[in-house]
Design a protein around this motif. Structure first.
Motif, short mmCIF file in Angstrom:
data_model
loop_
_atom_site.label_atom_id
_atom_site.label_comp_id
_atom_site.label_asym_id
_atom_site.label_seq_id
_atom_site.Cartn_x
_atom_site.Cartn_y
_atom_site.Cartn_z
N THR B 208 0.87 -1.17 0.00
CA THR B 208 0.00 0.00 0.00
C THR B 208 0.90 1.22 0.00
O THR B 208 1.70 1.41 0.92
CB THR B 208 -0.92 -0.02 1.24
N LEU C 14 -10.83 -6.54 -0.29
CA LEU C 14 -10.96 -5.44 0.68
C LEU C 14 -11.24 -6.04 2.06
O LEU C 14 -12.35 -6.50 2.33
CB LEU C 14 -12.08 -4.48 0.27
N ASN C 47 -6.17 4.80 -6.28
CA ASN C 47 -7.28 5.40 -5.55
C ASN C 47 -7.13 6.91 -5.48
O ASN C 47 -6.06 7.40 -5.07
CB ASN C 47 -7.32 4.81 -4.14
N THR C 56 -9.64 3.41 4.17
CA THR C 56 -9.13 2.05 4.00
C THR C 56 -7.62 1.95 4.21
O THR C 56 -7.07 0.85 4.23
CB THR C 56 -9.45 1.48 2.60
N THR C 57 -6.95 3.10 4.35
CA THR C 57 -5.49 3.04 4.50
C THR C 57 -5.02 4.03 5.55
O THR C 57 -4.28 4.96 5.26
CB THR C 57 -4.76 3.36 3.17
N THR C 62 -3.82 -1.18 6.42
CA THR C 62 -4.42 -1.12 5.09
C THR C 62 -5.45 -2.22 4.97
O THR C 62 -5.26 -3.31 5.51
CB THR C 62 -3.36 -1.26 3.97
N TRP C 64 -6.31 -3.21 2.01
CA TRP C 64 -6.11 -3.75 0.66
C TRP C 64 -5.19 -4.95 0.70
O TRP C 64 -4.08 -4.87 1.22
CB TRP C 64 -5.60 -2.66 -0.28
N CYS C 66 -4.37 -6.32 -2.15
CA CYS C 66 -3.66 -6.21 -3.42
C CYS C 66 -2.74 -4.99 -3.34
O CYS C 66 -2.81 -4.22 -2.38
CB CYS C 66 -4.66 -6.02 -4.56
N TRP C 68 -1.71 -1.30 -4.03
CA TRP C 68 -2.62 -0.15 -4.02
C TRP C 68 -1.79 1.13 -3.99
O TRP C 68 -0.78 1.19 -3.30
CB TRP C 68 -3.49 -0.27 -2.77
#
Lengths: 107, 391, 309
Positions: B208, C14, C47, C56-57, C62, C64, C66, C68
């Motif tokens: 992320t 998610l 995003n 979401t972060t 996080t 995610w 995947c 991101w």
């Protein structure tokens, strides 16, 4: 339900640079269940496993396995009530119950 | 050893980009950088590079796509000037803060308004606190050499910061110069393979990038960034030393020209330094003890070394081709004075050449004359002046 | 056509523990969209700044699973276009072997308004990516300010109902049509009440030979002012009143994918939400008529084009 996982707070030398997060999906450790005022109570007996609640949940808090609902994740469920509303009227397998009732029960 | 060719600054830059052969270039044309994008497009069209060339619809998207490509794990470049850099602004900071080793030639041009397409340094000076390393180049040779070294500096594990390589719009970018270039393979060997830090395209390790960083963490991430800038002070000379071995051309934090035995010192960036050197030679012939310090590395600022190099002077004139409108002098002036904190040397600021106003040897001579007077009288009447302005 | 049983077995990209509001439509949209991915496909999500991104972060967490990336507000499309360009370059050089898909998420503020140029550029350049706008009809992240996706008459904090102005005075921008005018291979409008339609369309978008755009309705309980349990019901009403028609434009050909059995008056959608409450006062009823006229015209236009195709 009260406890929120608090991360250790390491110093600048020991965290990845640039604010990158290297642990995918670690928000699972963060519990949003204590936001809830109403709890969805699910009846396995009444449930027909149509999965409409599962596909409509904003928090992936309804756990499905092999096409069947197996449990509700109360650590993350925020109690929005979408699942109870989307459960077909003829089935009504999910009822929203005020959390205070559980507090009394759970002491 | 390389061969000698005649190239403009923009041609030399585009050539260096071809030899670097980045994975991705995302760029948008703007005067006076346009040639770079055009030449590079031709390299792509002729299959001379492996680059994915993203012809974005604005500079904001140029820097955004470059950030995306670098985060993905690619060696990514863009190029710009003036308003283009200004439009990128927001993402320029993000590129540095995400610690992406992007390299960007910037062809210096004045900022609007009024609109002006000619050289001054207001564009990159505005970005001096964005977290980018800034290298300044006197001529096409330096623009070429700095660009190749910039890749190594940016990608060094202890740095991982983006680098701007600056050259003067039109004066350098469009002026034909005789320069020595490397073979393609030599450039490739020198820059090596990029080892990306946290690539998005690693299927085994999803990351992320660009999370919301709140009160508990932001300060720590900024502290890391400051450390990377400090590390760059160490890495830049290391890279230069290796480059010197390859080319015989030496690069430091700055170039000193007849400075060590000088009494009057000038400090100037980019192409004006060449003009000043020529004037210094003339003045030295008539006995004036004058020298020049030409900063190459402006970010990080080698403050200690600047101080040591200037401390013996009787008077210093800083030439700023940008104003900071602080009413306290231009950006180069405030940094030089800060580096000299506590020293009892008069430092004067000459804000000059804005919007491409010509700067000649005569102008350099006039400035030295003013400095000589200060050295004689020990009096500074007005430390900050606008050189050549019509009253 | 996927079944719910099938997609319930696919990875949940998610993760829970995100901090979107209870009942938010956006994570429902995201969950359903990610269910269109095959097991062997990796994905990079881009995003735009907005509710989804901030919630979401929140470092060091996080949601995610995947890769991101968030860059800024207006540049999700440009940023992801850079990622996609890097993928093509590195794939060609043999430096990346895995199969990747690219999905961008932006709210209506980040898509209709501030990110429109970046989106338009990325679509025109032909990057193989799916851009998803989760449209909740206002800048919800900063506290319900009007955007160009806000419907006519809606009460927001920058188009408030006042003594002389009854909410937003302009109809919404038709972004789906603007994207269709880019002549990209795939454009569609979806709503999470119709998960099957949604997942099917996203799969088509992922398989398109070029850029695809998906406009997804994502109701916001806070901004629209309805009970959080009614998020999916809001979507159903939007579809059944034809306020939010479900259709796709494939290589320029329009197809209405869900036709309501009985087209309900738009009042049914409006009266369920607090943001339109003032429209039901006698002096404002004409605005409801205006909204109905806009909805009818768009629906008739879609049906006509859909039948020609």
């Amino acid at each position: 339900m009260k406890s929120v996982t608090k991360p250790q707070a390491p110093g600048w030398k020991s965290i990845p640079m640039g604010g990158v997060i290297t642990e995918p999906g670690n928000s699972e450790k963060y519990e949003t269940g204590d936001w809830r005022t109403m709890r969805p109570v699910w009846s396995a007996k009444k449930c027909i496993n149509c999965l409409l609640c599962w596909v409509s949940c904003p928090d992936a808090a309804i756990v499905a396995k092999d096409g069947k609902i197996v449990s509700f994740d109360y650590k993350h469920c925020k109690g929005c009530g979408i699942c109870a509303r989307e459960c077909p009227p003829k089935v009504k397998a999910i009822t929203m119950v005020n959390e205070t009732e559980f507090e009394e029960q759970e002491g | 050893m390389g061969k000698r060719v005649a190239l403009t600054g923009n041609e030399a830059t585009a050539l260096a980009m071809r030899q670097i052969n980045p994975d991705v270039v995302a760029a948008y044309p703007i005067t006076p950088q346009t040639d770079i994008v055009q030449y590079f497009s031709q390299f792509v069209a002729d299959g001379q590079v492996k680059t994915e060339f993203v012809t974005v619809e604005s500079e904001h998207s140029a820097m955004s796509a470059t950030v995306g490509a670098a985060a993905a794990g690619a060696r990514a470049m863009t190029a710009t000037s003036s308003q283009g850099l200004a439009l990128m602004w927001e993402v320029v900071y993000i590129a540095a803060s995400l610690r992406l080793p992007i390299v960007m030639p910037v062809v210096n041009r004045a900022l609007s308004a009024p609109i002006n397409i000619h050289c001054d340094h207001s564009d990159t000076m505005g970005a001096r606190d964005s977290g980018w390393i800034q290298l300044y180049s006197e001529n096409a040779q330096e623009a070429y050499d700095n660009l190749i070294q910039a890749v190594r500096i940016a990608e060094h594990q202890d740095v991982r910061l983006p680098v701007m390589v600056c050259q003067d719009g039109f004066i350098t970018s469009h002026g034909l110069d005789s320069i020595e270039i490397l073979e393609d393979a030599e450039v490739q060997r020198f820059i090596g393979e990029l080892k990306p830090s946290y690539p998005l395209l690693d299927p085994e390790h999803p990351v992320t990038i660009g999370a919301l960083d709140l009160q508990n963490w932001y300060l720590e991430h900024k502290r890391q960034q400051a450390e990377a800038m400090k590390n760059a002070l160490r890495v830049i000379p290391e890279v230069a030393a290796e480059y010197a071995k390859l080319t015989g051309r030496e690069y430091g934090y700055f170039e000193k020209y007849r400075l060590d035995d000088a009494e009057i010192g000038l400090v100037a960036l980019n192409s004006s330094a060449g003009t000043i050197k020529a004037e210094i030679d003339e003045l030295r012939n008539s006995g004036v003890k004058v020298g020049l310090l030409k900063p190459r590395v402006f970010r990080p600022l080698p403050a200690k070394e600047l101080r040591e190099a200037l401390l013996h002077l009787k008077v210093i004139g800083v030439l700023d081709r940008a104003d900071s409108f602080s009413a306290f002098g231009g950006p180069l002036f405030t940094e030089i004075r800060s580096a000299l904190y506590g020293a009892q040397i008069p430092v004067l600021d000459f804000i000059y050449g804005l919007g491409g106003r010509d700067f000649t040897m005569t102008d350099a001579g006039n400035i030295v004359e003013k400095l000589a007077k200060v050295a004689r009288d020990g009096k500074v009447e007005e430390p900050i002046t606008y050189y050549g302005v019509r009253e | 056509m996927p079944t719910l049983k099938e997609i319930s077995g696919r990875p949940e990209i998610l993760a829970p523990g995100h901090r979107m509001c209870a009942g938010c439509g956006a994570p429902v949209v995201v969950r359903q969209i990610m269910k269109a991915l095959r097991e062997d496909e990796h994905v990079v999500v881009g995003n735009a700044t907005g509710c989804l991104e901030v919630s979401t972060t929140i470092y060091p967490f996080t949601s995610w699973r995947c890769s991101w990336i968030h860059n800024a507000f207006e540049n999700a499309a440009a940023t992801l276009s850079g990622v996609e360009a890097a993928y093509r370059s590195l794939k060609r050089q043999g430096k990346v072997k895995a199969e990747f898909k690219f999905i961008a998420f932006g709210g209506d503020g980040g898509t209709y308004d501030i990110g429109l140029q970046s989106l338009s550029g990325a679509m025109e350049r032909g990057h193989k990516m799916v851009y998803v706008c989760y449209d909740n009809g206002a800048y919800m992240n900063t506290g319900i300010q009007r955007s160009s996706a806000t419907p006519l008459g809606a009460d927001t904090t920058t188009s408030p109902v006042g003594k002389v102005i009854p909410g937003k005075t302009r109809p919404r921008k038709d972004l789906t049509e603007i994207m269709a005018a880019h002549n990209i291979p795939y454009v569609a409008q979806v709503a999470p009440s119709h998960w099957n339609d949604l997942v099917t369309k996203v799969r088509k978008a992922l398989d398109a030979d070029g850029p695809a755009f998906i406009n997804a309705l994502a109701p916001c309980p806070r901004g629209w002012r309805y009970d959080s349990a009614d998020t999916i019901e809001m979507c159903r009403l939007a579809v059944e009143t034809c306020f939010w028609p479900l259709y796709e434009v494939v290589d320029g050909k329009v197809k209405v994918t869900v036709k309501p059995r009985e087209k309900k008056p738009v009042r049914a959608f409006l009266e369920a939400q607090g943001r339109f409450k003032h429209l039901f006062e006698p002096q404002n009823e004409r605005i409801i008529d205006e909204i109905q006229a806009i909805v009818d015209a768009k629906w008739a236009n879609l049906l006509a084009r859909s039948e020609q195709a």
